[in-house]
Scaffold this active site. Structure first.
Site: not given
Length: 392
Positions: A307, A355, A367
């Site tokens: 990420c 994240h 993402h």
């Protein structure tokens, strides 16, 4: 006598099927124990429980991935420091050798004049300052020779210092690499646990799990659309109320038209907003080009990403260098409320900030989700939002 034998009744022998008492007790005890074990055994988790457990393991793996990324970055920095230290030590050694050669020539000259014996000449070349101090040789050396002795001593001390620094740097690098291995093992452990859970599912259960995931995404999308609609309605209502107040103020002032002083250079269309929008366009163009590439923990591209690796690479395409981990990226810009997000902003998730995604508008982001998934568009409400920032 033989006749009497025919009138004897034979002794009756009866058999019984009743087992021995000991065997019966053991059998009953065994059955009871088995029943008790079955009663106390953990039931097979439901699909919902498996989904929750797997999601939690992936989240933990994401957090461990950020720890790994941080350790990897530290190891790389330490490696560069070690390389510099070794290069400096090599340069210092070369300078030391050059000073030694100069002193050797002076020692040879002194020997030829009879001021120094062959053995002393060797000692002079190895430890000139000590020998010169003991024999008052410094009084007979020229200014240039004295400078050579001083330079040699300086170079030797600096070379020893550089070697010690290189040794310490190597020790620190070893520690960094050990930490990196520990972080890597932590990620692998979480992912292995998740794979083990999924491997125990039947084909039917996997299909049900996929359906749950689909419904979860649909629910997240529905919530995102509902929130976006509510925010748009609230913004429209706020604009209506503002226009109403302006109209009332004009009426009270005896006018019914605007003064025309508004230049139309707000933050979105003005210089600052325009600059950010131009950078954000490059960020989103890069991010969209990565859609479909796999998530791989610790990866920074170009064939795969985690990420924070994706967000770092996307903003680098716009000329902005972001830190490697989510924990550092969340500090690398201006804090932004969810309602004020603009395309290009970074949205962070979970309490541990493990994240991050790139906001693209309409409550959605691009993402790199998790192991087994590819870079994709998704609702920002799919996970609990921690905070958001605007880089640059």
């Amino acid at each position: 006598m033989p006749a009497l034998a025919s009138h004897r009744k034979p002794r009756s022998r009866t058999r019984t099927n009743t087992p021995a008492v000991g065997i019966t007790t053991a059998a009953i005890a065994g059955v009871s124990l088995l029943s008790a074990q079955n009663a106390t055994a953990d039931p097979k988790p439901s699909i919902e429980e498996v989904q929750k457990k797997v999601d939690d393991l992936y989240r933990q793996a994401g957090s461990s991935t950020q720890e790994y990324n941080k350790a990897k970055e530290a190891a790389e920095q330490q490696r560069r420091k070690v390389d510099r230290a070794l290069d400096e030590a090599a340069e210092r050694t070369e300078a030391l050798n050059e000073s030694r050669r100069a002193l050797g020539s002076y020692a040879t000259a002194q020997y030829r004049t009879g001021a120094v014996t062959p053995t002393a000449a060797l000692l002079f070349a190895d430890n000139p300052q000590s020998y010169a101090d003991q024999t008052q040789l410094m009084d007979r050396l020229t200014e240039q020779q004295r400078g050579a002795v001083t330079d040699y001593e300086t170079q030797r001390a600096e070379a020893a210092k550089q070697r010690a620094q290189a040794t310490r740097s190597l020790e620190t690098l070893t520690d960094s690499q050990d930490s990196l291995r520990v972080r890597k093992q932590a990620v692998q452990k979480k992912l292995a646990e998740a794979r083990e859970l999924l491997s125990q599912l039947t084909a039917e259960e996997r299909a049900r799990l996929a359906e749950l995931e689909r419904k979860k995404e649909e629910e997240a999308r529905r919530k995102a659309e509902a929130r976006a609609k509510a925010e748009a309605e609230a913004e429209a209502e706020a604009e209506r109320q503002l226009q109403e107040r302006e109209r009332e103020e004009r009426e009270q002032a005896g006018t019914d038209t605007s003064t025309g002083t508004d230049t139309g250079t707000g933050t979105v269309s003005g210089t600052t907003g325009g600059t950010y929008a131009a950078k954000a366009e490059k960020v989103l163009s890069f991010a969209r080009a990565q859609i479909g590439k796999p998530y791989v923990w610790g990866a920074t591209g170009p064939s795969s990403y985690d990420c924070s690796g994706l967000t770092q690479a996307a903003w680098r395409a716009a000329g902005v260098d972001l830190p490697r981990t989510t924990w550092d990226q969340v500090k690398a810009g201006q804090s932004v409320a969810t309602a004020d997000l603009l395309p290009g902003d970074l949205v962070f998730f979970y309490d541990d900030i493990s994240h991050v995604g790139i906001y693209i508008g309409d409550g959605k982001m691009i993402h790199a989700p998790k192991p087994g998934a590819n870079v994709r568009e998704e609702s920002i409400y799919y996970m609990p939002i921690h905070s958001s920032i605007r880089p640059a």
